[in-house]
Scaffold this motif. Structure first.
Motif, PDB file in Angstrom:
ATOM      1  N   MET A   1       0.842  -1.187   0.000  1.00 35.15           N
ATOM      2  CA  MET A   1       0.000   0.000   0.000  1.00 35.15           C
ATOM      3  C   MET A   1       0.874   1.232   0.000  1.00 35.15           C
ATOM      4  N   THR A   2       0.711   2.074  -0.987  1.00 35.77           N
ATOM      5  CA  THR A   2       1.401   3.354  -1.033  1.00 35.77           C
ATOM      6  C   THR A   2       0.753   4.288  -0.015  1.00 35.77           C
ATOM      7  N   PRO A   3       1.560   5.061   0.737  1.00 34.98           N
ATOM      8  CA  PRO A   3       0.943   5.987   1.692  1.00 34.98           C
ATOM      9  C   PRO A   3      -0.082   6.883   1.001  1.00 34.98           C
ATOM     10  N   LYS A   4      -1.168   7.105   1.676  1.00 30.98           N
ATOM     11  CA  LYS A   4      -2.241   7.955   1.168  1.00 30.98           C
ATOM     12  C   LYS A   4      -2.246   9.238   1.985  1.00 30.98           C
ATOM     13  N   THR A   5      -2.406  10.370   1.324  1.00 33.10           N
ATOM     14  CA  THR A   5      -2.480  11.642   2.026  1.00 33.10           C
ATOM     15  C   THR A   5      -3.934  12.033   2.225  1.00 33.10           C
ATOM     16  N   LEU A   6      -4.270  12.414   3.441  1.00 33.67           N
ATOM     17  CA  LEU A   6      -5.581  12.941   3.761  1.00 33.67           C
ATOM     18  C   LEU A   6      -5.391  14.029   4.799  1.00 33.67           C
ATOM     19  N   SER A  38     -10.809   1.988  11.463  1.00 36.57           N
ATOM     20  CA  SER A  38     -11.611   2.896  10.634  1.00 36.57           C
ATOM     21  C   SER A  38     -11.028   3.140   9.246  1.00 36.57           C
ATOM     22  N   HIS A  39      -9.693   3.090   9.109  1.00 38.40           N
ATOM     23  CA  HIS A  39      -9.051   3.430   7.836  1.00 38.40           C
ATOM     24  C   HIS A  39      -7.984   2.432   7.387  1.00 38.40           C
ATOM     25  N   GLN A  40      -7.869   1.297   8.068  1.00 34.03           N
ATOM     26  CA  GLN A  40      -6.925   0.236   7.721  1.00 34.03           C
ATOM     27  C   GLN A  40      -5.468   0.708   7.679  1.00 34.03           C
ATOM     28  N   GLY A  41      -5.067   1.598   8.596  1.00 34.89           N
ATOM     29  CA  GLY A  41      -3.691   2.055   8.571  1.00 34.89           C
ATOM     30  C   GLY A  41      -3.248   2.755   9.837  1.00 34.89           C
ATOM     31  N   ILE A  42      -2.026   3.246   9.764  1.00 32.84           N
ATOM     32  CA  ILE A  42      -1.428   4.077  10.803  1.00 32.84           C
ATOM     33  C   ILE A  42      -1.321   5.477  10.207  1.00 32.84           C
ATOM     34  N   ALA A  43      -1.843   6.464  10.929  1.00 34.32           N
ATOM     35  CA  ALA A  43      -1.803   7.848  10.451  1.00 34.32           C
ATOM     36  C   ALA A  43      -0.623   8.567  11.100  1.00 34.32           C
ATOM     37  N   VAL A  44       0.024   9.436  10.337  1.00 39.55           N
ATOM     38  CA  VAL A  44       1.164  10.219  10.806  1.00 39.55           C
ATOM     39  C   VAL A  44       0.924  11.671  10.426  1.00 39.55           C
ATOM     40  N   ARG A  45       1.120  12.582  11.389  1.00 37.50           N
ATOM     41  CA  ARG A  45       0.942  14.011  11.111  1.00 37.50           C
ATOM     42  C   ARG A  45       2.024  14.830  11.806  1.00 37.50           C
ATOM     43  N   ASP A  46       2.168  16.071  11.385  1.00 34.92           N
ATOM     44  CA  ASP A  46       3.089  17.029  11.992  1.00 34.92           C
ATOM     45  C   ASP A  46       2.405  17.618  13.225  1.00 34.92           C
ATOM     46  N   SER A  47       3.050  17.538  14.374  1.00 35.38           N
ATOM     47  CA  SER A  47       2.433  18.031  15.612  1.00 35.38           C
ATOM     48  C   SER A  47       2.189  19.537  15.579  1.00 35.38           C
ATOM     49  N   ALA A  54      -2.149  14.447   6.788  1.00 34.47           N
ATOM     50  CA  ALA A  54      -1.683  13.250   7.482  1.00 34.47           C
ATOM     51  C   ALA A  54      -1.432  12.173   6.441  1.00 34.47           C
ATOM     52  N   LEU A  55      -0.438  11.360   6.692  1.00 36.10           N
ATOM     53  CA  LEU A  55      -0.175  10.199   5.835  1.00 36.10           C
ATOM     54  C   LEU A  55      -0.832   8.985   6.454  1.00 36.10           C
ATOM     55  N   LEU A  56      -1.440   8.181   5.629  1.00 40.37           N
ATOM     56  CA  LEU A  56      -2.013   6.917   6.061  1.00 40.37           C
ATOM     57  C   LEU A  56      -1.119   5.814   5.516  1.00 40.37           C
ATOM     58  N   ILE A  57      -0.532   5.028   6.431  1.00 40.23           N
ATOM     59  CA  ILE A  57       0.477   4.040   6.069  1.00 40.23           C
ATOM     60  C   ILE A  57      -0.001   2.646   6.469  1.00 40.23           C
ATOM     61  N   ASN A  58       0.276   1.676   5.615  1.00 37.15           N
ATOM     62  CA  ASN A  58      -0.023   0.282   5.900  1.00 37.15           C
ATOM     63  C   ASN A  58       0.664  -0.112   7.201  1.00 37.15           C
ATOM     64  N   PRO A  59      -0.034  -0.780   8.134  1.00 32.58           N
ATOM     65  CA  PRO A  59       0.575  -1.141   9.417  1.00 32.58           C
ATOM     66  C   PRO A  59       1.877  -1.939   9.298  1.00 32.58           C
ATOM     67  N   ALA A  60       1.954  -2.870   8.362  1.00 29.59           N
ATOM     68  CA  ALA A  60       3.188  -3.659   8.203  1.00 29.59           C
ATOM     69  C   ALA A  60       4.339  -2.767   7.728  1.00 29.59           C
ATOM     70  N   SER A  61       4.067  -1.862   6.822  1.00 31.16           N
ATOM     71  CA  SER A  61       5.102  -0.944   6.335  1.00 31.16           C
ATOM     72  C   SER A  61       5.560  -0.007   7.446  1.00 31.16           C
ATOM     73  N   PHE A  62       4.630   0.441   8.277  1.00 33.57           N
ATOM     74  CA  PHE A  62       4.984   1.319   9.384  1.00 33.57           C
ATOM     75  C   PHE A  62       5.872   0.583  10.380  1.00 33.57           C
TER      76      PHE A  62
END
Length: 76
Positions: A1-6, A38-47, A54-62
């Motif tokens: 899964m390529t990271p998705k931006t939302l 809710s979104h099948q991933g790990i979300a990452v954002r700038d504090s 935010a980037l949505l990343i596949n849990p295994a890739s994260f």
């Protein structure tokens, strides 16, 4: 899964966590949220921009990425 931006605002109810290494200052920190249910991933954002992108990343890739960081594969 390529990271998705939302937008972080697209993840209502996400429990964002910042590293304990970040300290009290709002410097160069990222936050993560487990949104697998809710979104099948790990979300990452700038504090510094909690409502921004935010980037949505596949849990295994994260997990692989965190392992690479811990093993010194990046110059961070």
């Amino acid at each position: 899964m390529t990271p998705k931006t939302l937008m972080a605002t697209d993840l209502p109810g996400a429990a964002w966590r910042k590293s304990s290494y970040s300290g009290a200052q709002e410097g160069q920190c990222v936050e993560v949220a487990n949104v697998v249910e809710s979104h099948q991933g790990i979300a990452v954002r700038d504090s510094k921009d909690p409502n921004g992108p935010a980037l949505l990343i596949n849990p295994a890739s994260f997990t692989e990425f965190i392992g690479d960081v811990a093993n010194g594969r990046f110059n961070v």
